[in-house]
Design a protein around this motif. Structure first.
Motif, PDB file in Angstrom:
ATOM      1  N   ASN A  57       0.826  -1.204   0.000  1.00 25.50           N
ATOM      2  CA  ASN A  57       0.000   0.000   0.000  1.00 25.50           C
ATOM      3  C   ASN A  57       0.863   1.258   0.000  1.00 25.50           C
ATOM      4  O   ASN A  57       0.592   2.227  -0.715  1.00 25.50           O
ATOM      5  N   ALA A  58       1.929   1.240   0.803  1.00 27.64           N
ATOM      6  CA  ALA A  58       2.847   2.388   0.820  1.00 27.64           C
ATOM      7  C   ALA A  58       3.546   2.529  -0.525  1.00 27.64           C
ATOM      8  O   ALA A  58       3.726   3.648  -1.029  1.00 27.64           O
ATOM      9  N   ALA A  59       3.955   1.401  -1.110  1.00 30.27           N
ATOM     10  CA  ALA A  59       4.636   1.452  -2.408  1.00 30.27           C
ATOM     11  C   ALA A  59       3.739   2.078  -3.468  1.00 30.27           C
ATOM     12  O   ALA A  59       4.193   2.900  -4.279  1.00 30.27           O
ATOM     13  N   ALA A  60       2.458   1.713  -3.464  1.00 23.14           N
ATOM     14  CA  ALA A  60       1.521   2.300  -4.428  1.00 23.14           C
ATOM     15  C   ALA A  60       1.402   3.799  -4.230  1.00 23.14           C
ATOM     16  O   ALA A  60       1.346   4.570  -5.197  1.00 23.14           O
ATOM     17  N   THR A  61       1.392   4.241  -2.963  1.00 28.02           N
ATOM     18  CA  THR A  61       1.283   5.670  -2.663  1.00 28.02           C
ATOM     19  C   THR A  61       2.520   6.422  -3.127  1.00 28.02           C
ATOM     20  O   THR A  61       2.423   7.475  -3.777  1.00 28.02           O
ATOM     21  N   PHE A  62       3.698   5.910  -2.788  1.00 29.28           N
ATOM     22  CA  PHE A  62       4.944   6.560  -3.209  1.00 29.28           C
ATOM     23  C   PHE A  62       5.028   6.613  -4.743  1.00 29.28           C
ATOM     24  O   PHE A  62       5.457   7.629  -5.315  1.00 29.28           O
ATOM     25  N   LEU A  63       4.617   5.529  -5.397  1.00 29.28           N
ATOM     26  CA  LEU A  63       4.679   5.499  -6.859  1.00 29.28           C
ATOM     27  C   LEU A  63       3.785   6.567  -7.467  1.00 29.28           C
ATOM     28  O   LEU A  63       4.179   7.261  -8.421  1.00 29.28           O
ATOM     29  N   ARG A  64       2.588   6.741  -6.926  1.00 29.66           N
ATOM     30  CA  ARG A  64       1.666   7.746  -7.449  1.00 29.66           C
ATOM     31  C   ARG A  64       2.210   9.156  -7.267  1.00 29.66           C
ATOM     32  O   ARG A  64       1.864  10.063  -8.012  1.00 29.66           O
ATOM     33  N   GLN A  65       3.072   9.336  -6.253  1.00 31.25           N
ATOM     34  CA  GLN A  65       3.692  10.642  -6.048  1.00 31.25           C
ATOM     35  C   GLN A  65       4.887  10.864  -6.961  1.00 31.25           C
ATOM     36  O   GLN A  65       5.492  11.935  -6.937  1.00 31.25           O
ATOM     37  N   GLU A  86       1.049 -10.443 -10.144  1.00 29.29           N
ATOM     38  CA  GLU A  86       0.363  -9.997 -11.358  1.00 29.29           C
ATOM     39  C   GLU A  86      -0.256  -8.620 -11.177  1.00 29.29           C
ATOM     40  O   GLU A  86      -0.098  -7.733 -12.034  1.00 29.29           O
ATOM     41  N   ARG A  87      -0.931  -8.393 -10.039  1.00 27.47           N
ATOM     42  CA  ARG A  87      -1.589  -7.111  -9.800  1.00 27.47           C
ATOM     43  C   ARG A  87      -0.554  -5.994  -9.623  1.00 27.47           C
ATOM     44  O   ARG A  87      -0.768  -4.858 -10.066  1.00 27.47           O
ATOM     45  N   LEU A  88       0.569  -6.311  -8.978  1.00 28.64           N
ATOM     46  CA  LEU A  88       1.622  -5.304  -8.825  1.00 28.64           C
ATOM     47  C   LEU A  88       2.190  -4.910 -10.177  1.00 28.64           C
ATOM     48  O   LEU A  88       2.466  -3.733 -10.443  1.00 28.64           O
ATOM     49  N   GLY A  89       2.372  -5.903 -11.046  1.00 26.41           N
ATOM     50  CA  GLY A  89       2.863  -5.607 -12.392  1.00 26.41           C
ATOM     51  C   GLY A  89       1.904  -4.722 -13.155  1.00 26.41           C
ATOM     52  O   GLY A  89       2.326  -3.790 -13.854  1.00 26.41           O
ATOM     53  N   GLN A  90       0.613  -4.981 -13.029  1.00 24.13           N
ATOM     54  CA  GLN A  90      -0.384  -4.155 -13.698  1.00 24.13           C
ATOM     55  C   GLN A  90      -0.367  -2.723 -13.175  1.00 24.13           C
ATOM     56  O   GLN A  90      -0.614  -1.784 -13.927  1.00 24.13           O
ATOM     57  N   TYR A  91      -0.054  -2.560 -11.893  1.00 25.80           N
ATOM     58  CA  TYR A  91      -0.025  -1.233 -11.283  1.00 25.80           C
ATOM     59  C   TYR A  91       1.278  -0.499 -11.595  1.00 25.80           C
ATOM     60  O   TYR A  91       1.373   0.714 -11.439  1.00 25.80           O
ATOM     61  N   GLY A  92       2.294  -1.260 -12.013  1.00 24.19           N
ATOM     62  CA  GLY A  92       3.584  -0.656 -12.323  1.00 24.19           C
ATOM     63  C   GLY A  92       4.563  -0.642 -11.170  1.00 24.19           C
ATOM     64  O   GLY A  92       5.545   0.108 -11.182  1.00 24.19           O
ATOM     65  N   ILE A  93       4.324  -1.500 -10.155  1.00 25.38           N
ATOM     66  CA  ILE A  93       5.188  -1.557  -8.983  1.00 25.38           C
ATOM     67  C   ILE A  93       6.278  -2.604  -9.189  1.00 25.38           C
ATOM     68  O   ILE A  93       6.007  -3.736  -9.596  1.00 25.38           O
ATOM     69  N   ASN A  94       7.506  -2.236  -8.878  1.00 25.17           N
ATOM     70  CA  ASN A  94       8.662  -3.117  -9.002  1.00 25.17           C
ATOM     71  C   ASN A  94       8.512  -4.328  -8.077  1.00 25.17           C
ATOM     72  O   ASN A  94       8.243  -4.182  -6.887  1.00 25.17           O
ATOM     73  N   PRO A 337     -13.227   2.077  -3.340  1.00 25.01           N
ATOM     74  CA  PRO A 337     -13.477   0.721  -2.850  1.00 25.01           C
ATOM     75  C   PRO A 337     -12.257   0.002  -2.302  1.00 25.01           C
ATOM     76  O   PRO A 337     -12.392  -1.023  -1.639  1.00 25.01           O
ATOM     77  N   ASP A 338     -11.034   0.494  -2.594  1.00 20.95           N
ATOM     78  CA  ASP A 338      -9.835  -0.136  -2.040  1.00 20.95           C
ATOM     79  C   ASP A 338      -8.775   0.927  -1.799  1.00 20.95           C
ATOM     80  O   ASP A 338      -9.030   2.123  -1.946  1.00 20.95           O
ATOM     81  N   ALA A 339      -7.571   0.485  -1.408  1.00 12.58           N
ATOM     82  CA  ALA A 339      -6.534   1.422  -0.979  1.00 12.58           C
ATOM     83  C   ALA A 339      -5.788   2.087  -2.126  1.00 12.58           C
ATOM     84  O   ALA A 339      -4.987   2.998  -1.890  1.00 12.58           O
ATOM     85  N   HIS A 340      -6.032   1.655  -3.379  1.00 12.15           N
ATOM     86  CA  HIS A 340      -5.177   2.126  -4.477  1.00 12.15           C
ATOM     87  C   HIS A 340      -5.910   2.836  -5.601  1.00 12.15           C
ATOM     88  O   HIS A 340      -5.329   3.670  -6.289  1.00 12.15           O
ATOM     89  N   GLU A 341      -7.177   2.513  -5.784  1.00 10.89           N
ATOM     90  CA  GLU A 341      -7.883   2.941  -6.999  1.00 10.89           C
ATOM     91  C   GLU A 341      -7.913   4.457  -7.159  1.00 10.89           C
ATOM     92  O   GLU A 341      -7.788   4.975  -8.267  1.00 10.89           O
ATOM     93  N   LYS A 342      -8.070   5.198  -6.058  1.00  9.81           N
ATOM     94  CA  LYS A 342      -8.231   6.647  -6.156  1.00  9.81           C
ATOM     95  C   LYS A 342      -7.051   7.424  -5.580  1.00  9.81           C
ATOM     96  O   LYS A 342      -7.178   8.634  -5.339  1.00  9.81           O
ATOM     97  N   LEU A 343      -5.905   6.774  -5.362  1.00  7.55           N
ATOM     98  CA  LEU A 343      -4.736   7.507  -4.895  1.00  7.55           C
ATOM     99  C   LEU A 343      -4.400   8.639  -5.859  1.00  7.55           C
ATOM    100  O   LEU A 343      -4.449   8.465  -7.078  1.00  7.55           O
TER     101      LEU A 343
END
Length: 371
Positions: A57-65, A86-94, A337-343
């Motif tokens: 969750n933190a990684a997704a937040t830092f990436l969006r910044q 698979e989901r991390l790859g779709q989000y672009g997280i290393n 609906p989840d922790a990442h969709e609207k970051l």
């Protein structure tokens, strides 16, 4: 932008949505609760599955910044582990620094919704407990600007004092986030605090930490601090009232913060659910209310707040600026609906509709708060 190493849990988050309200009894006393009768099958109209856990969750937040982020985490050799990657790859997280446990399954959370959005979680920590110092990427030591230690459970909790001491001379900002387990492990936590810049927890975890310190005879009750506000029409924030009262006085938030910062940590962040967030330093306390609005889901909001604040603060924002912008990002997460969709990305935070709804900052100096 900064390079960030996040360490902590990785889970599959399974959100059950749209329960039949007739099958779930809601109680308010002595505290809000959901009650489900034994043996009853309750229909959930929707199910939503995504990645979760503090490190991710933190990684997704830092990436969006816009930061470059390297999460280090453990999964199981199973279908859920493959789903996380698979989901991390779709989000672009290393995912370069993931590890696979030979002993445990991938961590899993089943999220049960509540009418007020403050979901309950059934958590299987699994492989997250198997993370050790040997799994951390030594090649990144000295190559990152921020070390972000998400909550660690089980044996993984022993990582915190070791990695913070190693990384203290090698990166500019070290953040540690607590869970309930770590709040009771004082012998481990106290070894890490001198090497951390920011300690993050929620109000429940802070109370548990306070109880731990009391049980270890680290603090005694005191009389109420003398509080003065320039605007007497503004209610005193909840956590500035005594948390625990005795015949000899009470225990207060500022006592906890004073003790923690006295050990070397520069800043304590405490989130208090729907009320808002507190930032405490050796000199002052800042409080800002949560941005109002309907809450869809609280899962991951604390991770979004802490990571947003850390990223902004590391880039030179003042505490006031970072606090306000972090709450704007949290508002977006709470309404999703989840922790990442609207970051929100950094530029979206500054133009968000929520910026017009930010409550006035309350600011107290330590000299006023401590008797």
């Amino acid at each position: 932008m900064k390079r960030v190493l996040t360490i902590g849990s990785a889970t599959v988050d399974i959100f059950l949505q749209q329960f039949d309200a007739r099958d779930v009894q809601r109680m308010q006393e002595p505290f809000p609760a959901l009650c489900i009768s034994e043996g009853v099958k309750i229909d959930a109209q929707q199910i939503h599955t995504t990645f979760g856990g503090g490190a991710l969750n933190a990684a997704a937040t830092f990436l969006r910044q816009g930061h470059t982020v390297f999460p280090c985490f453990m999964i199981g050799r199973d279908h859920y582990g493959a789903m996380v990657l698979e989901r991390l790859g779709q989000y672009g997280i290393n995912t370069q620094y993931h590890h696979v446990s030979s002993m445990s399954h991938t961590g899993t959370s089943i999220i049960i919704p509540s009418p007020r959005g403050n979901a309950s979680l059934l958590v299987y920590r699994g492989a997250n407990n198997d993370l050790t110092m040997s799994h951390l990427p030594r090649e990144l030591y000295g190559e990152v600007d921020i070390l972000y230690c998400a909550p660690l459970s089980g044996n993984a909790g022993n990582i915190l004092p070791v990695i913070t001491q190693i990384m203290r001379p090698l990166c500019s900002l070290i953040v540690g986030c607590l869970n309930r387990y770590q709040a009771t492990q004082w012998d481990v936590l106290k070894e890490a605090l001198p090497f951390m810049d920011i300690l993050c927890c929620n109000a429940h975890e802070a109370r548990m930490l306070m109880d731990t310190l009391i049980n270890n005879h680290c603090m005694r009750p005191q009389g109420p601090p003398q509080l003065h506000q320039s605007d007497h029409d503004v209610a005193l924030p909840q956590l500035l009232h005594p948390w625990k009262s005795t015949h000899h006085g009470g225990y207060y938030l500022m006592q906890l913060a004073e003790y923690i910062t006295g050990l070397g940590t520069q800043m304590v962040i405490i989130t208090n659910g729907a009320e808002g967030a507190y930032i405490i330093t050796q000199e002052a306390l800042f409080f800002q209310s949560l941005i109002p609005g309907p809450i869809v889901n609280t899962v991951g909001a604390g991770d979004a707040f802490a990571a947003t604040f850390a990223g902004l603060y590391a880039e030179g924002s003042t505490i006031q600026e970072a606090l306000e912008r972090s709450l704007i990002n949290v508002a977006a997460v709470l309404h999703a609906p989840d922790a990442h969709e609207k970051l929100l990305m950094t530029e979206e935070i500054t133009t968000s509709q929520y910026r017009h709804q930010v409550a006035p900052l309350q600011h107290f100096t330590r000299e006023v708060l401590i008797d």
